[in-house]
Design an enzyme around this catalytic site. Structure first.
Site, mmCIF file in Angstrom:
data_model
loop_
_atom_site.group_PDB
_atom_site.id
_atom_site.type_symbol
_atom_site.label_atom_id
_atom_site.label_comp_id
_atom_site.label_asym_id
_atom_site.label_seq_id
_atom_site.Cartn_x
_atom_site.Cartn_y
_atom_site.Cartn_z
ATOM 1 N N ASP A 40 0.862 -1.281 -0.132
ATOM 2 C CA ASP A 40 -0.080 -0.153 -0.127
ATOM 3 C C ASP A 40 0.854 1.271 0.080
ATOM 4 O O ASP A 40 2.041 1.124 0.450
ATOM 5 C CB ASP A 40 -0.944 0.037 1.308
ATOM 6 C CG ASP A 40 -2.275 0.620 0.826
ATOM 7 O OD1 ASP A 40 -2.256 1.808 0.717
ATOM 8 O OD2 ASP A 40 -3.245 0.098 1.009
ATOM 9 N N ASP A 68 3.618 2.175 -4.472
ATOM 10 C CA ASP A 68 2.445 3.100 -5.381
ATOM 11 C C ASP A 68 2.441 1.920 -6.628
ATOM 12 O O ASP A 68 3.420 1.731 -7.414
ATOM 13 C CB ASP A 68 3.690 4.396 -6.011
ATOM 14 C CG ASP A 68 2.780 4.867 -7.068
ATOM 15 O OD1 ASP A 68 1.493 4.547 -7.313
ATOM 16 O OD2 ASP A 68 3.201 6.140 -7.301
ATOM 17 N N VAL A 69 1.182 1.630 -6.646
ATOM 18 C CA VAL A 69 0.838 0.510 -7.713
ATOM 19 C C VAL A 69 0.793 0.997 -8.955
ATOM 20 O O VAL A 69 1.004 0.074 -10.152
ATOM 21 C CB VAL A 69 -0.565 -0.161 -7.506
ATOM 22 C CG1 VAL A 69 -0.671 -0.925 -6.135
ATOM 23 C CG2 VAL A 69 -1.611 0.862 -7.322
ATOM 24 N N TYR A 165 -14.592 5.140 -11.522
ATOM 25 C CA TYR A 165 -14.657 3.876 -10.612
ATOM 26 C C TYR A 165 -15.297 2.859 -11.398
ATOM 27 O O TYR A 165 -14.453 1.781 -11.984
ATOM 28 C CB TYR A 165 -15.333 3.894 -9.291
ATOM 29 C CG TYR A 165 -15.265 2.585 -8.505
ATOM 30 C CD1 TYR A 165 -13.905 2.659 -7.731
ATOM 31 C CD2 TYR A 165 -16.088 1.834 -8.465
ATOM 32 C CE1 TYR A 165 -13.663 1.260 -6.979
ATOM 33 C CE2 TYR A 165 -15.941 0.642 -7.630
ATOM 34 C CZ TYR A 165 -14.604 0.387 -6.906
ATOM 35 O OH TYR A 165 -14.532 -0.604 -6.208
ATOM 36 N N THR A 200 -16.435 -1.194 4.065
ATOM 37 C CA THR A 200 -14.921 -0.983 4.316
ATOM 38 C C THR A 200 -14.968 0.398 4.524
ATOM 39 O O THR A 200 -15.934 1.285 4.127
ATOM 40 C CB THR A 200 -14.317 -1.313 2.911
ATOM 41 O OG1 THR A 200 -14.783 -0.376 1.955
ATOM 42 C CG2 THR A 200 -14.401 -2.683 2.712
#
Length: 271
Positions: A40, A68-69, A165, A200
């Protein structure tokens, strides 16, 4: 013996207590995974997460790596460190995701690109860069390597107030299907999980955004309305959703690839 005995997994988006990523890490460890690397960019809860996981599952099996993806360099570092420490990678879970709540008219190109970078481009990077390691380790288990993408019911359910999204998740669905075809001959299975309303921190933030936009009067009303779209009329917890990832990572799913596992309380039957 656990269902994931001896496997090494990388799970993105695991740096927040109460989210699906951390629930997946914990479920994998419960099922006997040799090691799980959660990743993460968030670090504010890192110490609490590591303490929580090590208290439950012991030291030496879990790491929370800064990642950092959207960065190819970061991906290569996480992959190299995981292989160096645990001898390979058997499972990749692309779970990290962000959201900007707005429709087409109110979403800036900058915000759209930011959402696409995390929710779609990062899937591409993870699949592309982890594939060689997954293929190299594929002979360790009959089911080979596994890539599991968290794509949400947003991938098939239109929403005029959260277009970045939903569009990014829909694109990820096709990337999953293409990956299943490409990587199958290398003994890598590629599947997706499509959670519904899972409570979440990100979902709670989203429900508050819907209230601020005047769509519902309270977050509780928003939750009830969305949950009510499915025949079960309930919301899910991250621990519930994690079971789907355990199945797809396990040898029980060795003949499963290119599958979209709806974990949405039945909402998907409408689309």
């Amino acid at each position: 013996m656990g269902r994931l005995e001896g496997k090494v997994a990388v799970v993105t988006g695991a740096g927040r207590i109460g989210n699906i990523g951390l629930a997946i890490c914990e479920a994998f460890l419960r099922e006997g995974a040799k090691a799980v690397v959660g990743t993460d960019f968030r670090r504010d809860e890192a110490d609490a997460i590591v303490s929580r996981v090590e208290s439950a599952y012991g030291a030496g099996r879990f790491r929370l790596a800064e990642h950092d993806v959207t960065s190819e360099e970061d991906w290569r570092r996480v992959i190299d460190e995981t292989i160096g420490d645990w001898g390979g990678i058997d499972v990749l879970v692309n779970n990290a995701g962000i959201s900007v709540h707005a429709g087409i008219a109110d979403t800036s190109l900058e915000d759209l690109r930011k959402v696409m970078a995390v929710n779609h481009d990062a899937l591409f990077l993870g699949m592309k860069l982890c594939a060689p390691a997954l293929a190299e380790a594929a002979g360790r288990f009959a089911g080979g390597g596994a890539i599991i993408n968290n794509l949400s019911m947003a991938s098939y359910m239109p929403n005029a107030n959260n277009i970045g999204y939903h569009v990014s998740k829909a694109a990820g669905r096709m990337l999953t299907l293409c990956g299943a075809i490409e990587f199958g001959p290398r003994k890598i299975r590629v599947n997706s999980v499509h959670p519904g309303l899972t409570m979440t921190p990100l979902i709670y933030e989203g429900l508050n955004d819907y209230v601020a936009a005047g769509l519902w009067e309270t977050p509780e009303a928003a939750e009830a309305a969305i949950a009510g779209m499915g025949p079960l009329k309930i919301s899910s917890q991250p621990e519930d959703t994690a079971h789907a990832f355990v199945y797809l990572a396990s040898e029980e799913a060795r003949f499963v690839t290119g599958a979209s596992l709806y974990h949405d309380g039945g909402i998907g039957q409408r689309y």
